[in-house]
Design a protein around this motif. Sequence first.
Motif, PDB file in Angstrom:
ATOM      1  N   GLY A  19     -11.027  15.340  31.296  1.00 45.28           N
ATOM      2  CA  GLY A  19     -11.779  16.446  31.857  1.00 45.28           C
ATOM      3  C   GLY A  19      -9.906  17.017  32.190  1.00 45.28           C
ATOM      4  N   ILE A  20     -10.520  18.083  30.343  1.00 41.90           N
ATOM      5  CA  ILE A  20      -9.172  18.749  30.285  1.00 41.90           C
ATOM      6  C   ILE A  20     -10.240  19.907  30.575  1.00 41.90           C
ATOM      7  CG2 ILE A  20      -7.711  20.165  28.968  1.00 41.90           C
ATOM      8  CD1 ILE A  20      -7.434  17.417  27.362  1.00 41.90           C
ATOM      9  N   THR A  21      -9.751  21.185  30.984  1.00 38.98           N
ATOM     10  CA  THR A  21     -10.771  22.843  30.920  1.00 38.98           C
ATOM     11  C   THR A  21      -9.890  23.582  29.691  1.00 38.98           C
ATOM     12  OG1 THR A  21     -10.579  22.827  33.365  1.00 38.98           O
ATOM     13  CG2 THR A  21     -10.781  24.816  32.324  1.00 38.98           C
ATOM     14  N   ILE A  22     -10.640  24.635  28.776  1.00 39.74           N
ATOM     15  CA  ILE A  22     -10.335  24.973  27.945  1.00 39.74           C
ATOM     16  C   ILE A  22     -10.182  27.090  27.751  1.00 39.74           C
ATOM     17  CG2 ILE A  22     -10.415  25.408  25.554  1.00 39.74           C
ATOM     18  CD1 ILE A  22     -10.732  22.569  24.533  1.00 39.74           C
ATOM     19  N   ARG A  23      -9.216  27.282  28.247  1.00 40.92           N
ATOM     20  CA  ARG A  23      -9.622  28.756  28.276  1.00 40.92           C
ATOM     21  C   ARG A  23      -9.109  29.741  27.104  1.00 40.92           C
ATOM     22  NH1 ARG A  23      -7.399  28.342  34.540  1.00 40.92           N
ATOM     23  NH2 ARG A  23      -9.002  27.556  35.524  1.00 40.92           N
ATOM     24  N   ALA A  24      -9.542  30.588  26.627  1.00 40.93           N
ATOM     25  CA  ALA A  24      -8.916  30.936  25.615  1.00 40.93           C
ATOM     26  C   ALA A  24      -9.474  32.074  25.122  1.00 40.93           C
ATOM     27  CB  ALA A  24      -9.853  30.245  24.209  1.00 40.93           C
ATOM     28  N   ASN A  25      -9.490  33.379  25.083  1.00 43.49           N
ATOM     29  CA  ASN A  25      -9.971  34.770  24.631  1.00 43.49           C
ATOM     30  C   ASN A  25      -9.150  35.970  23.856  1.00 43.49           C
ATOM     31  OD1 ASN A  25     -11.284  36.783  24.405  1.00 43.49           O
ATOM     32  ND2 ASN A  25     -12.275  37.012  26.721  1.00 43.49           N
ATOM     33  N   GLN A  26      -9.083  37.162  23.299  1.00 46.19           N
ATOM     34  CA  GLN A  26      -8.154  37.098  22.464  1.00 46.19           C
ATOM     35  C   GLN A  26      -8.375  38.059  23.692  1.00 46.19           C
ATOM     36  OE1 GLN A  26      -7.315  38.184  19.021  1.00 46.19           O
ATOM     37  NE2 GLN A  26      -9.272  37.289  18.609  1.00 46.19           N
ATOM     38  N   ALA A  27      -6.744  38.308  23.663  1.00 48.34           N
ATOM     39  CA  ALA A  27      -6.606  39.545  24.861  1.00 48.34           C
ATOM     40  C   ALA A  27      -6.748  41.058  25.363  1.00 48.34           C
ATOM     41  CB  ALA A  27      -4.967  40.099  24.482  1.00 48.34           C
ATOM     42  N   SER A  28      -7.501  40.560  26.954  1.00 49.82           N
ATOM     43  CA  SER A  28      -7.776  42.386  27.728  1.00 49.82           C
ATOM     44  C   SER A  28      -6.889  43.211  28.239  1.00 49.82           C
ATOM     45  CB  SER A  28      -8.719  41.413  28.556  1.00 49.82           C
ATOM     46  OG  SER A  28      -9.685  42.992  29.234  1.00 49.82           O
ATOM     47  N   VAL A  29      -6.612  43.894  26.353  1.00 47.13           N
ATOM     48  CA  VAL A  29      -5.447  44.669  26.700  1.00 47.13           C
ATOM     49  C   VAL A  29      -5.387  45.610  27.125  1.00 47.13           C
ATOM     50  CG1 VAL A  29      -3.355  46.010  25.460  1.00 47.13           C
ATOM     51  CG2 VAL A  29      -4.490  44.373  24.254  1.00 47.13           C
ATOM     52  N   LYS A  30      -6.225  46.604  28.099  1.00 48.68           N
ATOM     53  CA  LYS A  30      -6.738  47.444  28.356  1.00 48.68           C
ATOM     54  C   LYS A  30      -6.393  47.101  29.616  1.00 48.68           C
ATOM     55  CE  LYS A  30     -10.099  51.109  30.092  1.00 48.68           C
ATOM     56  NZ  LYS A  30      -9.052  52.390  30.599  1.00 48.68           N
ATOM     57  N   ARG A  31      -7.047  45.911  30.216  1.00 48.18           N
ATOM     58  CA  ARG A  31      -6.940  44.934  31.837  1.00 48.18           C
ATOM     59  C   ARG A  31      -5.503  44.873  32.151  1.00 48.18           C
ATOM     60  NH1 ARG A  31      -6.505  39.930  33.715  1.00 48.18           N
ATOM     61  NH2 ARG A  31      -6.895  39.141  32.178  1.00 48.18           N
ATOM     62  N   LEU A  32      -4.726  44.842  30.746  1.00 46.61           N
ATOM     63  CA  LEU A  32      -3.313  43.868  31.655  1.00 46.61           C
ATOM     64  C   LEU A  32      -2.304  45.231  31.645  1.00 46.61           C
ATOM     65  CD1 LEU A  32      -3.634  40.859  28.907  1.00 46.61           C
ATOM     66  CD2 LEU A  32      -3.570  40.617  31.919  1.00 46.61           C
ATOM     67  N   LEU A  33      -2.439  46.072  31.112  1.00 52.09           N
ATOM     68  CA  LEU A  33      -1.632  47.107  30.796  1.00 52.09           C
ATOM     69  C   LEU A  33      -0.898  47.306  31.830  1.00 52.09           C
ATOM     70  CD1 LEU A  33      -2.650  49.165  27.759  1.00 52.09           C
ATOM     71  CD2 LEU A  33      -0.926  48.312  28.000  1.00 52.09           C
ATOM     72  N   PRO A  34      -1.444  47.920  32.688  1.00 51.24           N
ATOM     73  CA  PRO A  34      -0.953  48.637  34.033  1.00 51.24           C
ATOM     74  C   PRO A  34       0.321  47.360  34.591  1.00 51.24           C
ATOM     75  CG  PRO A  34      -3.434  48.633  34.425  1.00 51.24           C
ATOM     76  CD  PRO A  34      -2.913  47.791  33.057  1.00 51.24           C
ATOM     77  N   ARG A  35       0.076  46.273  34.878  1.00 49.70           N
ATOM     78  CA  ARG A  35       0.799  45.446  35.323  1.00 49.70           C
ATOM     79  C   ARG A  35       1.848  44.732  34.254  1.00 49.70           C
ATOM     80  NH1 ARG A  35       2.400  43.495  39.521  1.00 49.70           N
ATOM     81  NH2 ARG A  35       3.715  41.575  38.993  1.00 49.70           N
ATOM     82  N   LEU A  36       1.537  44.862  32.809  1.00 51.55           N
ATOM     83  CA  LEU A  36       2.771  45.140  32.180  1.00 51.55           C
ATOM     84  C   LEU A  36       3.607  46.094  31.534  1.00 51.55           C
ATOM     85  CD1 LEU A  36       0.099  42.986  29.606  1.00 51.55           C
ATOM     86  CD2 LEU A  36       2.063  42.019  31.730  1.00 51.55           C
ATOM     87  N   ILE A  37       3.305  46.683  31.905  1.00 51.63           N
ATOM     88  CA  ILE A  37       3.766  48.442  32.028  1.00 51.63           C
ATOM     89  C   ILE A  37       4.962  47.984  33.166  1.00 51.63           C
ATOM     90  CG2 ILE A  37       3.971  50.768  32.521  1.00 51.63           C
ATOM     91  CD1 ILE A  37       1.724  51.346  30.883  1.00 51.63           C
ATOM     92  N   ASP A  38       4.343  48.077  33.900  1.00 51.79           N
ATOM     93  CA  ASP A  38       5.280  47.390  35.714  1.00 51.79           C
ATOM     94  C   ASP A  38       6.347  46.140  35.270  1.00 51.79           C
ATOM     95  OD1 ASP A  38       5.760  48.478  38.124  1.00 51.79           O
ATOM     96  OD2 ASP A  38       5.372  45.528  38.887  1.00 51.79           O
ATOM     97  N   HIS A  39       5.551  45.513  34.690  1.00 51.87           N
ATOM     98  CA  HIS A  39       7.037  44.713  34.150  1.00 51.87           C
ATOM     99  C   HIS A  39       7.803  45.029  33.285  1.00 51.87           C
ATOM    100  CE1 HIS A  39       5.125  41.498  36.180  1.00 51.87           C
ATOM    101  NE2 HIS A  39       3.911  40.652  35.827  1.00 51.87           N
ATOM    102  N   VAL A  40       7.984  45.594  32.512  1.00 48.65           N
ATOM    103  CA  VAL A  40       8.452  45.990  31.180  1.00 48.65           C
ATOM    104  C   VAL A  40       9.371  47.451  32.196  1.00 48.65           C
ATOM    105  CG1 VAL A  40       9.123  47.654  29.221  1.00 48.65           C
ATOM    106  CG2 VAL A  40       6.938  45.834  29.119  1.00 48.65           C
ATOM    107  N   GLN A  41       9.001  48.205  32.667  1.00 49.31           N
ATOM    108  CA  GLN A  41       9.984  49.042  33.402  1.00 49.31           C
ATOM    109  C   GLN A  41      10.752  48.464  34.093  1.00 49.31           C
ATOM    110  OE1 GLN A  41       6.420  51.776  34.733  1.00 49.31           O
ATOM    111  NE2 GLN A  41       7.076  53.632  33.062  1.00 49.31           N
ATOM    112  N   ALA A  42      10.091  47.924  35.475  1.00 46.38           N
ATOM    113  CA  ALA A  42      11.593  46.593  35.961  1.00 46.38           C
ATOM    114  C   ALA A  42      12.071  46.217  35.692  1.00 46.38           C
ATOM    115  CB  ALA A  42      10.110  46.133  36.928  1.00 46.38           C
TER     116      ALA A  42
END
Lengths: 168, 384
Positions: free
Chosen positions: B317-340
């Motif tokens: 009953g495993i769920t498989i999730r996969a994708n190429q990263a959605s860079v644009k979607r994630l950038l605002p959060r990740l920039i915040d993580h880097v700056q913090a």
Amino acid sequence: MENTPTNYKDIKGWGIDADPENDPTYPIKNRTDEEHKGYNWERPAQQPVDIEVLQSNERPNVTAVFGTSTPPSGLSGEIRRFAFKYSEGSYGHWLPLILADRINVYEGIIDDLSSGRVPNIFAERGWTAEWKYNREGFIKKALAGIVIGSFVVAALCYKNKSKSHFKK
Amino acid sequence: MLAMNYRGPFRVRLDQKPYPEIKHPNDAIIRVTRSCICGSDLHLYHGLVPDTRVGMTFGHEFVGVVEEIGESVQKLKVGDNVLVPFNIACGACAFCKQGLYGNCHESNSQATAVGGIFGYSHTAGGYDGGQAEYVRVPYADVGPTVIPEGMDPDDAVLLTDVVPTGYQAAEMAGIQKGDTVVIFGAGPIGIMAAKCCWLFGAGRVIVIDHLDYRLEFARNYANCEAYNFKSLEDPVLFIKKITDWLGADACIDAVGCEAAGSALQTITGRKMLLQAGSATALHWAINSVKKGGIVSIVGVYGPTGNLIPIGNVVNKGITIRANQASVKRLLPRLIDHVQAGRLDPKGLITHRIPLEEISEAYHIFSAKLDNCIKPVLIPPSAQR
């Protein structure tokens, strides 16, 4: 038998357990069902198709933008054109592309030679780094290559000698 | 201009190529100041990705300065310092509108299964990449992001792929507080995924690989446990034992098609090309995760198919999730993580190599020489 479209909303019990709150996480986190409307979004302006672009037969058109790196050419290009007659779900698509890639390597060498350039395989494979960081491994590989090469040459010489002896 | 030139498996060189042209009103030309070699570039370099044509320039992780813009570009101006997501996305199609910027339907004519990616074969659109002095960037109003004031370009260049892919691997793993997550692969993506698992509340993070120097790096960089599968008789059994015989809550495949660890997979996948690379890591992930657990895949596989235990996916009953990263979607959060200071991308960089030494750079990364984790290429024009 003809397939007649059904109004699925008339099916007894349709959607009774649908729970929008139960939508899973990414990749469909921001699901809007936009694609249910079909391929009818306002497309970006079309990049002029002024080179040959091979197109998947699973789509109706060339994408609004596309890469112009290395259009198909030569024998490998012919094989690539053949491959694109098959869908992405078919080995008929991918196996010819892999074959074309291998032929393309030799075409590249021929192109180099015909433009007066002898490809420096040693440099292209970055073996100076191997010499710098893994000298022992480099020497072992070189020795192995020499041994195998010598063996092959010796075997060929022996074969030729046997043939000429047989002719006498 | 100078650009990397692919000549065949294990053969690349630097050549003079024509300066890129604006081909579309929303194109930009970027002068590259940093580009990376990605672990997935090695799949191209090793000849494992179909429709990789001789003469192409690789490179999908790069930052640079806007040199020229097309007539419809509104969000960028000449001179802007930008980081460019590895995926080429139109922002207008049904998939981009849902945040699936890695699955754009208007950037790759050659395949519907993958969106356009810079410098990643014609299967990913046939775009020349950023391991060059200049690169053409389509949809300049969508992907490229102005680098925030004060951000180190070494941090920025890793925000184009490594950080988003590692982060999304953890995100897709559906981590709940206290979960045990096992990551297969201690390359840059696996190490970043390990780091990001903590951001999602993991209680235990374990990395599995076969290179001691990378495991040591992962241990120090991501505060995780790290084990060499060569010293484990059976990595799946080992994970079962250390998870009270139940399996990990989530497993991440951060290796993809060149996994070591199984002779059968290596011979059929990497040597004979009878499958789309070796799926050993995915095998182990499926078998190591608990019943009802999640397997998150960010490792790259070819399009033809792989031998994996799909029966176990069903039965557990495993769920498989996969994708190429959605860079644009994630950038605002990740920039915040880097700056913090919660993420330190540039800490992954072990090698800064002039673009002129591209052949050596590929060999060092491919052969895992000199304890290489992440090489960055610096073009000669970067200092202008």
